[in-house]
Design a protein around this motif. Structure first.
Motif, PDB file in Angstrom:
ATOM      1  N   PHE B  70       0.861  -1.185   0.000  1.00 13.16           N
ATOM      2  CA  PHE B  70       0.000   0.000   0.000  1.00 13.16           C
ATOM      3  C   PHE B  70       0.893   1.229   0.000  1.00 13.16           C
ATOM      4  CE2 PHE B  70      -4.204  -1.748   0.780  1.00 13.16           C
ATOM      5  CZ  PHE B  70      -3.922  -3.004   1.284  1.00 13.16           C
ATOM      6  N   ALA B  71       0.296   2.385  -0.268  1.00 16.15           N
ATOM      7  CA  ALA B  71       1.078   3.624  -0.214  1.00 16.15           C
ATOM      8  C   ALA B  71       0.179   4.769   0.227  1.00 16.15           C
ATOM      9  CB  ALA B  71       1.687   3.929  -1.575  1.00 16.15           C
ATOM     10  N   THR B  72       0.791   5.777   0.846  1.00 13.81           N
ATOM     11  CA  THR B  72       0.050   6.958   1.295  1.00 13.81           C
ATOM     12  C   THR B  72       0.052   7.988   0.180  1.00 13.81           C
ATOM     13  OG1 THR B  72       0.913   6.516   3.497  1.00 13.81           O
ATOM     14  CG2 THR B  72      -0.115   8.662   3.156  1.00 13.81           C
ATOM     15  N   ASP B  73      -1.114   8.586  -0.086  1.00 12.96           N
ATOM     16  CA  ASP B  73      -1.124   9.592  -1.143  1.00 12.96           C
ATOM     17  C   ASP B  73      -1.081  11.003  -0.556  1.00 12.96           C
ATOM     18  OD1 ASP B  73      -4.713   9.508  -1.961  1.00 12.96           O
ATOM     19  OD2 ASP B  73      -3.617  10.372  -0.268  1.00 12.96           O
ATOM     20  N   ALA B  74      -1.175  12.004  -1.424  1.00 10.82           N
ATOM     21  CA  ALA B  74      -0.991  13.377  -0.989  1.00 10.82           C
ATOM     22  C   ALA B  74      -2.069  13.843  -0.028  1.00 10.82           C
ATOM     23  CB  ALA B  74      -0.936  14.298  -2.208  1.00 10.82           C
ATOM     24  N   LYS B  75      -3.178  13.125   0.035  1.00  6.85           N
ATOM     25  CA  LYS B  75      -4.237  13.514   0.971  1.00  6.85           C
ATOM     26  C   LYS B  75      -4.168  12.680   2.240  1.00  6.85           C
ATOM     27  CE  LYS B  75      -7.548  15.089  -2.504  1.00  6.85           C
ATOM     28  NZ  LYS B  75      -6.995  14.432  -3.717  1.00  6.85           N
ATOM     29  N   PHE B  76      -3.014  12.065   2.480  1.00  8.79           N
ATOM     30  CA  PHE B  76      -2.805  11.210   3.648  1.00  8.79           C
ATOM     31  C   PHE B  76      -3.708   9.991   3.645  1.00  8.79           C
ATOM     32  CE2 PHE B  76       0.083  14.011   5.745  1.00  8.79           C
ATOM     33  CZ  PHE B  76      -0.336  15.290   5.434  1.00  8.79           C
ATOM     34  N   GLN B  77      -4.284   9.641   2.481  1.00  2.00           N
ATOM     35  CA  GLN B  77      -5.139   8.451   2.402  1.00  2.00           C
ATOM     36  C   GLN B  77      -4.317   7.250   1.971  1.00  2.00           C
ATOM     37  OE1 GLN B  77      -8.365   8.625   3.312  1.00  2.00           O
ATOM     38  NE2 GLN B  77      -7.869  10.755   3.772  1.00  2.00           N
ATOM     39  N   VAL B  78      -4.714   6.081   2.474  1.00  2.00           N
ATOM     40  CA  VAL B  78      -4.017   4.855   2.091  1.00  2.00           C
ATOM     41  C   VAL B  78      -4.571   4.351   0.772  1.00  2.00           C
ATOM     42  CG1 VAL B  78      -3.659   2.456   2.719  1.00  2.00           C
ATOM     43  CG2 VAL B  78      -3.528   4.231   4.474  1.00  2.00           C
ATOM     44  N   THR B 159      -3.563  -0.897  10.696  1.00  2.00           N
ATOM     45  CA  THR B 159      -2.905  -1.909   9.867  1.00  2.00           C
ATOM     46  C   THR B 159      -2.541  -1.367   8.496  1.00  2.00           C
ATOM     47  OG1 THR B 159      -4.172  -3.641  10.953  1.00  2.00           O
ATOM     48  CG2 THR B 159      -3.076  -4.210   8.885  1.00  2.00           C
ATOM     49  N   LEU B 160      -3.535  -0.791   7.812  1.00  2.00           N
ATOM     50  CA  LEU B 160      -3.257  -0.321   6.456  1.00  2.00           C
ATOM     51  C   LEU B 160      -2.293   0.856   6.485  1.00  2.00           C
ATOM     52  CD1 LEU B 160      -6.752  -0.647   4.781  1.00  2.00           C
ATOM     53  CD2 LEU B 160      -4.818  -2.201   4.722  1.00  2.00           C
ATOM     54  N   GLU B 161      -2.425   1.748   7.515  1.00  2.00           N
ATOM     55  CA  GLU B 161      -1.480   2.855   7.634  1.00  2.00           C
ATOM     56  C   GLU B 161      -0.070   2.327   7.770  1.00  2.00           C
ATOM     57  OE1 GLU B 161      -4.895   5.510   8.590  1.00  2.00           O
ATOM     58  OE2 GLU B 161      -4.410   3.397   8.886  1.00  2.00           O
ATOM     59  N   ALA B 162       0.054   1.258   8.558  1.00  2.00           N
ATOM     60  CA  ALA B 162       1.388   0.700   8.761  1.00  2.00           C
ATOM     61  C   ALA B 162       1.959   0.175   7.454  1.00  2.00           C
ATOM     62  CB  ALA B 162       1.312  -0.422   9.796  1.00  2.00           C
ATOM     63  N   LEU B 163       1.098  -0.556   6.692  1.00  2.00           N
ATOM     64  CA  LEU B 163       1.592  -1.126   5.438  1.00  2.00           C
ATOM     65  C   LEU B 163       1.827  -0.053   4.378  1.00  2.00           C
ATOM     66  CD1 LEU B 163      -0.654  -4.323   5.267  1.00  2.00           C
ATOM     67  CD2 LEU B 163       1.755  -4.182   5.865  1.00  2.00           C
ATOM     68  N   ALA B 164       1.297   1.142   4.625  1.00  2.00           N
ATOM     69  CA  ALA B 164       1.466   2.226   3.655  1.00  2.00           C
ATOM     70  C   ALA B 164       2.461   3.255   4.154  1.00  2.00           C
ATOM     71  CB  ALA B 164       0.125   2.908   3.393  1.00  2.00           C
ATOM     72  N   LYS B 165       3.217   2.920   5.193  1.00  2.00           N
ATOM     73  CA  LYS B 165       4.107   3.886   5.841  1.00  2.00           C
ATOM     74  C   LYS B 165       5.053   4.517   4.824  1.00  2.00           C
ATOM     75  CE  LYS B 165       6.640   4.289  10.094  1.00  2.00           C
ATOM     76  NZ  LYS B 165       7.997   3.974  10.497  1.00  2.00           N
ATOM     77  N   PRO B 166       5.021   5.855   4.704  1.00  2.00           N
ATOM     78  CA  PRO B 166       5.835   6.486   3.660  1.00  2.00           C
ATOM     79  C   PRO B 166       7.317   6.600   3.988  1.00  2.00           C
ATOM     80  CG  PRO B 166       4.520   8.140   4.798  1.00  2.00           C
ATOM     81  CD  PRO B 166       4.157   6.834   5.397  1.00  2.00           C
ATOM     82  N   SER B 167       7.646   6.759   5.272  1.00  2.00           N
ATOM     83  CA  SER B 167       9.071   6.977   5.553  1.00  2.00           C
ATOM     84  C   SER B 167       9.566   6.000   6.598  1.00  2.00           C
ATOM     85  CB  SER B 167       9.297   8.422   6.007  1.00  2.00           C
ATOM     86  OG  SER B 167      10.671   8.666   6.175  1.00  2.00           O
ATOM     87  N   SER B 168      10.827   6.084   6.841  1.00  2.00           N
ATOM     88  CA  SER B 168      11.579   5.050   7.530  1.00  2.00           C
ATOM     89  C   SER B 168      10.865   4.482   8.747  1.00  2.00           C
ATOM     90  CB  SER B 168      12.919   5.639   7.982  1.00  2.00           C
ATOM     91  OG  SER B 168      13.614   6.104   6.862  1.00  2.00           O
ATOM     92  N   ASN B 169      10.856   3.204   8.820  1.00  2.00           N
ATOM     93  CA  ASN B 169      11.178   2.250   7.782  1.00  2.00           C
ATOM     94  C   ASN B 169       9.959   1.917   6.912  1.00  2.00           C
ATOM     95  OD1 ASN B 169      12.765   1.582  10.383  1.00  2.00           O
ATOM     96  ND2 ASN B 169      14.022   0.715   8.754  1.00  2.00           N
ATOM     97  N   ALA B 522       6.284  15.794  -3.113  1.00  2.00           N
ATOM     98  CA  ALA B 522       6.105  14.824  -2.035  1.00  2.00           C
ATOM     99  C   ALA B 522       7.189  15.034  -1.001  1.00  2.00           C
ATOM    100  CB  ALA B 522       6.185  13.411  -2.599  1.00  2.00           C
ATOM    101  N   PRO B 523       6.942  14.564   0.230  1.00  2.00           N
ATOM    102  CA  PRO B 523       7.980  14.710   1.250  1.00  2.00           C
ATOM    103  C   PRO B 523       9.100  13.693   1.096  1.00  2.00           C
ATOM    104  CG  PRO B 523       6.051  13.657   2.182  1.00  2.00           C
ATOM    105  CD  PRO B 523       5.698  14.009   0.781  1.00  2.00           C
ATOM    106  N   ILE B 524       8.988  12.806   0.120  1.00  2.00           N
ATOM    107  CA  ILE B 524      10.043  11.849  -0.156  1.00  2.00           C
ATOM    108  C   ILE B 524      10.427  12.005  -1.623  1.00  2.00           C
ATOM    109  CG2 ILE B 524       9.720  10.011   1.520  1.00  2.00           C
ATOM    110  CD1 ILE B 524       7.501   8.953  -0.040  1.00  2.00           C
ATOM    111  N   THR B 525      11.676  11.680  -1.930  1.00  2.00           N
ATOM    112  CA  THR B 525      12.153  11.853  -3.298  1.00  2.00           C
ATOM    113  C   THR B 525      11.756  10.662  -4.146  1.00  2.00           C
ATOM    114  OG1 THR B 525      14.030  13.034  -2.411  1.00  2.00           O
ATOM    115  CG2 THR B 525      14.171  12.337  -4.691  1.00  2.00           C
ATOM    116  N   LEU B 526      10.979  10.910  -5.180  1.00  2.00           N
ATOM    117  CA  LEU B 526      10.511   9.836  -6.054  1.00  2.00           C
ATOM    118  C   LEU B 526      10.923  10.146  -7.473  1.00  2.00           C
ATOM    119  CD1 LEU B 526       6.958   9.787  -4.499  1.00  2.00           C
ATOM    120  CD2 LEU B 526       8.789   8.163  -4.038  1.00  2.00           C
TER     121      LEU B 526
END
Lengths: 314, 533, 281
Positions: B70-78, B159-169, B522-526
């Motif tokens: 999963f991944a977090t999008d710009a609206k903080f949604q999973v 659970t889904l937030e965890a699997l979509a965690k954007p930054s470390s780890n 994004a707050p991470i480099t993609l």
């Protein structure tokens, strides 16, 4: 002559052994703990202890030293703690830029410095001589990186004639390779030129005052023939010596030059490794640099055989 | 003799000329027509394992070659990424996931359930949120190669937030055989199922990292939004060229020798501003949070009043200027959660906010009974953000009349020394500074620096059962309103107990040449979606 | 006027640059000593709101990235460079003298010590200094020790060759034959003839040490950051060279001038003593 060569070879081996011991002890004493760095930010004591055991960091000094020497004898310089790549591979990847830089600098410096020194000696006391000597003293006094930044600001940023940084392999074209090495070579070579010019001049002055020079002049030889044919050959020994000694200067300077110009060479590898306490890399690089220095001086000493016939007879 | 030397000389000249010409017309090594993206990363990539280290450079590397469930999008949604469909059972105890079609690792093997399970389990051993999830986990089961389930012991709403965690780890998915590596040992094989492939043969540690486009990657159809959506790679090859000297990096970007500079010091913006071929942008909406961390094991900062004194003396505006250079790239943030995110507020922030009160600070120091104990600040001179903060703090403490010893080293030394639990005279420390990226500080679940778990906590080892209680209460919150209240409670306690002092929020701008387009905000480099003309 | 002074005076007349060098050095030493009175502001005081102001009437050499006054820092920086340079010169001379005398006189130790010296010399000095600094925490004392260790081998070499050549002089052989004790030979014959070349070598070591300290600070392994040194100031300002070049230019000029002064002084002294010494240096 054979005796001379054998003696020199023997002392070279002894020197290298001393270097190996010094290098190893140096790092054994280091307080920084690479295990903690590898383990990362959220490490537990358990993790760190496990890494210690894996790297064999808990064994006594002589055991670790012996182990290191043994792998050295097999051409194995160890494995980098951080990247898990063999040190030999890491050094091999980065040897080309450093070699290119030092070669370029050597060639340029010698080609510039020796004629300068000869001319300064020939015209000793004149304004030309004073100018040359002033420039050489300046070369000693301005730190490499200050000069490097001045060059970058002038030739890359303002005039846009030469690239700011980076290295291009000569396999991608000789001209690009040279272009990227011009500024670094000039920055690095300044100290070297200063050193060799002074030495050449001093040595030539000594020789020019000798009787056999006056004889040559009296014989009616042209001044150039006297200078090059007789004087330079005899002045060569101290000059060649200083070239050998200067290699150490080059290596030290290469570290700073590679940092400023972002050349991916062995010098920068070393600094990164030292600041990060990546022991195997530090040991490997210092060993190799020292070996190079020692070998160069060995070659210099061997070349005395060519220049000084008296040695052939000992 | 003369003739010999003349002959020799002319021969050398001819050979030299031929070599020169041959070299000039030699075929250029790089293939023509290939789109190569040259990028200056924020640091040197040394560790290839994004699970054992929280280093952001390794996380960025992870996003290149791995993919996530999963991944977090710009609206903080999973949003689902590798997952095609998923469902949660009525009793909230069983999740069922089904993978998308066509997912393959770089070695040609298809991505199976077993790979995903092994990767998640390894991640959960290291990551704080993953550990919390593991506490509630009963078992992961692979139903078949494309479907797997997670059975929980009690409901875990994150659970889904965890699997979509954007930054470390980040819970990246790796082949099972690699994911079975012990969670404290770095993996060595960088094989993933992501949009880029790592070219190990061309990796020069400390200098260059090379990636090529993964032509077998099947991107999603949606447009990209942070790490969610379709990861469409529009270049053939990416080179990360590490240039440690900022002035050299700026000059290289100006000259077109590189295309994109990940994080530039705001001070150098004027250098690039004059060049119309270069664009400077703030693509990172959340920025980073600077922080001052105490050592709770030894005096003087084992005393709460001493820590509170610092709250009254520290001027965030100074730190903003010291780190970001101006108010344009930074601003004060009087919160223990990233300003600009839902849980952030200024509840309890009175001591830190507003006019500085040195008198009150000195009073608190007196009440604490400070006897002139030495305060050791460990500094990293090669990290400008850490270095500026250290210098500012040293000056502030000196103005308070405290006994300060600023000890410099480099980042490597700092992260070694901060793990030391020894007293000051045996190599210990009192204060260190660092920063955390926005996404790592958005909630009590993610912010590991605000915890009070004593010896098990992050370096500094604050021991506060009360804050741990309030943190657990936050996990139990069921809706947005109670979640906010619980977070406020955590922050109020934090401003009283002071596990650390937030120093500033800053954004390091990115700079790239105008022939690039599609850089994701994004707050991470993609690096997918980026096109080079 | 004694003959030595006469030689110096004549030498300096031939090399007016040496006088200039000496004058600059004395000026730098004066600045270093008078720093607290010459500096306008506390060199450590930070004023973030006044960061990166170019040279002006308020701050003569500008302010750095934390608003610290560059002029005051440069003035205090003279202390570090001079202390490091002079301390390293003095220490390496004394240590090198001691070791060199031993090698010159004790045959058995000679071989061992010279191999160790050769070994140390074959490790490039900056590399050795960085490695030594990596062993300890940053402080001026440790920087001095690290650079001294890197410079000692060269001094030892010099002393050793001088001792060897002096020992073969007829008057020394005569003294030995007459039964003079070793200490007396050292004091009366050897030492007086070594002092001059050592002094000259000392000036070169001083200049080299100042540059090595700057390089160490540049790389991040030198003087601690809360003590302003010319190398430090340049290291902190290097990333801002395109917008605040004064951060590198002023300390760079001061450092270059001081090293130049020391080198010129050394040149003049060397010519004063014996032009033939040029060959050995």
């Amino acid at each position: 002559m054979i005796a001379y060569i054998v003696r020199r070879l023997f002392s070279t081996i002894v020197v290298m052994a001393v270097v190996a011991f010094v290098v190893f002890s140096l790092l054994y004493l280091t307080p920084g703990d690479p295990a903690a760095i590898i383990a990362g930010d959220i490490a537990t004591d358990e993790d760190i202890r496990r890494i210690h055991a894996r790297l064999g960091l808990d064994d006594p000094f002589l055991v670790q030293f012996g182990r290191w020497l043994w792998s050295l004898a097999h051409g194995n310089l160890g494995t980098s703690i951080f990247t898990n790549l063999p040190v030999t591979q890491l050094i091999g990847q980065r040897i080309e830029p450093t070699l290119s830089l030092t070669l370029c600098t050597l060639v340029v410096s010698i080609l510039v410095a020796v004629p300068l020194g000869v001319v300064a000696a020939a015209k000793a006391g004149s304004w030309l001589d004073r100018a040359v000597m002033s420039f050489s003293v300046l070369g000693f006094s301005v730190p490499v990186f200050v000069f490097a930044y001045i060059l970058i600001l002038t030739f890359s940023v303002q005039l846009d004639w030469l690239p700011v940084q980076g290295y291009r392999s000569f396999r991608d074209g000789v001209w690009e390779w040279l272009r990227h090495l011009i500024l670094p070579s000039i920055a690095l070579g300044t100290v070297y030129v200063a050193l060799i010019t002074r030495m050449t001049r001093a040595s030539m002055l000594d020789v020019l005052a000798q009787d056999y020079i006056r004889t040559a002049e009296a014989k009616g030889l042209a001044p150039e023939q006297v200078l090059i044919g007789h004087a330079l050959k005899n002045a060569a020994i101290p000059v060649v010596t200083i070239i050998g000694v200067g290699v150490a200067l080059l290596i030290s300077g290469a570290i700073v030059t590679e940092t400023v110009f972002a050349l991916p060479g062995v010098g920068r590898l070393t600094v990164d490794a030292i600041l990060r306490r990546d022991y195997p890399i530090i040991q490997g690089v210092i060993l190799i640099f020292s070996a190079v220095y020692v070998l160069v001086n060995l070659a210099v000493d061997m070349s005395y055989v060519l220049f000084d016939p008296r040695i052939r007879l000992t | 003799m003369h003739k010999c030397s003349a002959l020799l000389r002319s021969m050398t000249a001819v050979i030299g000329a031929v070599a020169l010409v041959a070299g000039l017309i030699a075929p250029v090594a790089t293939a023509q027509g290939q789109k190569v993206l040259k990028f200056i990363p924020q640091a040197d990539l040394r560790i290839l394992d994004p699970i054992t280290t929280t280093a952001y450079i390794t996380r960025n590397h992870g996003y290149m070659i791995y993919d996530t469930l999963f991944a977090t999008d710009a609206k903080f949604q999973v949003q689902p990424q590798m997952v095609d469909k998923y469902e949660l059972s009525k009793d909230q105890l069983t999740y069922t996931f089904t993978l998308r079609d066509g997912l393959k690792f770089h070695d040609g093997q298809p991505v199976r359930s077993a790979d995903c399970i092994a990767s998640i389990e390894r991640w959960a051993k290291r990551d704080a949120l993953g550990q919390k999830m593991a506490e509630s986990t009963e078992v992961w089961t692979a139903v078949n190669d494309k479907t797997f389930t997670l059975k929980l012991k009690k409901p875990f709403p994150l659970t889904l937030e965890a699997l979509a965690k954007p930054s470390s780890n980040v819970p990246f998915i790796m082949p099972e055989r690699i994911a079975k590596t012990d969670a404290s040992t770095n993996i060595t094989e960088p094989i993933g199922s992501g949009p880029f492939k790592f070219v190990k043969a061309e990796w020069v540690p400390g200098s260059k990292v090379v990636y090529v486009k993964n032509t077998d990657y099947v991107p999603r159809k949606e447009p990209p939004s942070w790490a969610a959506g379709g990861k469409v790679v529009k270049v053939d090859r990416v080179e990360w060229i590490y240039i440690p000297d900022a002035a050299t990096a700026a000059a290289a970007l100006n000259a077109g020798e590189v295309d994109w500079w990940e994080q530039m010091p705001p001070d150098l913006i004027p250098v690039l501003a004059k060049n119309k071929d270069v664009k400077v942008e703030n693509i990172d909406p959340l920025g980073s949070m600077g922080l001052l961390r105490f050592n709770f094991m030894y005096p003087p900062f084992n005393n709460q009043k001493m820590r509170q004194a610092v709250l009254y003396a520290l001027e965030q505006n100074d730190y903003v200027l010291g780190i970001a250079g101006s108010q344009k790239n930074g601003h004060p943030c009087y919160s223990y959660f990233t300003c600009g995110t839902p849980l952030s507020s200024e509840v309890g922030a009175e001591p830190l906010k507003g006019k500085r009160d040195f008198a009150k600070a000195k009073e608190l120091i007196k009440e604490a009974g400070y006897k002139g104990e030495k305060i050791v600040i460990i500094d990293a001179t090669d990290q400008p953000i850490v270095h500026s903060q250290s210098l500012l703090t040293a000056e502030m403490l000196r103005k308070l009349g405290l006994n300060v010893d600023l000890q410099a080293g480099d980042w490597g030394t700092l992260i070694t020394r901060r793990s030391s639990k020894e007293p000051i005279d045996k190599g210990g420390w009192s204060i260190f500074h660092t920063w955390l990226v926005g996404p790592d500080v958005t909630s009590p679940a993610l912010n590991f620096a605000v915890r009070g778990s004593g010896q098990k906590a992050w370096f500094g080892w604050p021991d506060d059962p009360k804050i741990e209680e309030l943190r657990d209460a936050w996990f139990a919150a069921t809706d947005a309103a109670s979640s906010k209240k619980a977070a406020d409670a955590v922050q109020t306690r934090a401003f009283d107990f002071v596990p650390y002092v937030p120093t500033a929020q800053f954004i390091l701008p990115t700079a790239y040449r105008t022939n690039l387009s599609g850089v994701i905000i994004a707050p991470i480099t993609l690096m997918w979606n980026v096109e080079k003309k | 006027m004694s003959p030595t002074w006469k030689r110096f005076r004549d030498a300096f007349r031939r090399h007016p640059t040496a006088l200039v060098g000496g004058a600059i050095l004395i000026a730098m030493v004066a600045i270093a000593i008078l720093a607290p009175w010459l500096g306008t502001v506390d060199p450590l005081a930070v004023f973030p709101s006044q960061r990166l102001h170019p040279p002006s009437a308020e701050s003569w050499l500008g302010t750095d990235m934390l608003g610290r006054d560059v002029y005051s820092r440069v003035v205090y920086g003279a202390r570090v460079s001079l202390i490091v340079g002079l301390a390293v010169a003095a220490l390496s001379t004394l240590l090198g003298l001691a070791i060199g005398l031993v090698t010159g006189y004790v045959r058995r130790l000679d071989a061992v010590l010279m191999r160790i010296m050769d070994g140390l010399m074959s490790i490039p000095s900056v590399l050795l200094a960085i490695a030594l600094m990596a062993l300890t925490k940053a402080s001026i004392g440790n920087v001095i020790v690290a650079i001294t260790l890197a410079e000692v081998p060269r001094v030892v070499r010099l002393v050793r060759s001088l001792v060897f050549s002096l020992r073969e002089q007829p008057y020394v052989e005569a003294a030995i034959a007459a039964g003079t004790t070793l200490p007396r030979i050292l004091v009366r014959h050897i030492l007086p003839n070594i002092v001059a070349p050592l002094l000259v070598q000392g000036t070169y070591v001083c200049g080299s040490a100042m540059i090595t300290e700057a390089i160490l600070s540049f790389i991040g392994a030198g003087t601690p950051p809360n003590i302003p040194s010319w190398g430090n100031i340049m290291a902190e300002g290097r990333s801002l060279i395109q917008i605040a070049s004064y951060l590198i230019v002023f300390p760079g000029i001061c450092l270059s001038l001081t090293v130049l002064a020391v080198n010129l002084l050394g040149d003049g002294m060397r010519d004063a003593l014996d032009p033939r010494l040029a060959r050995r240096m």
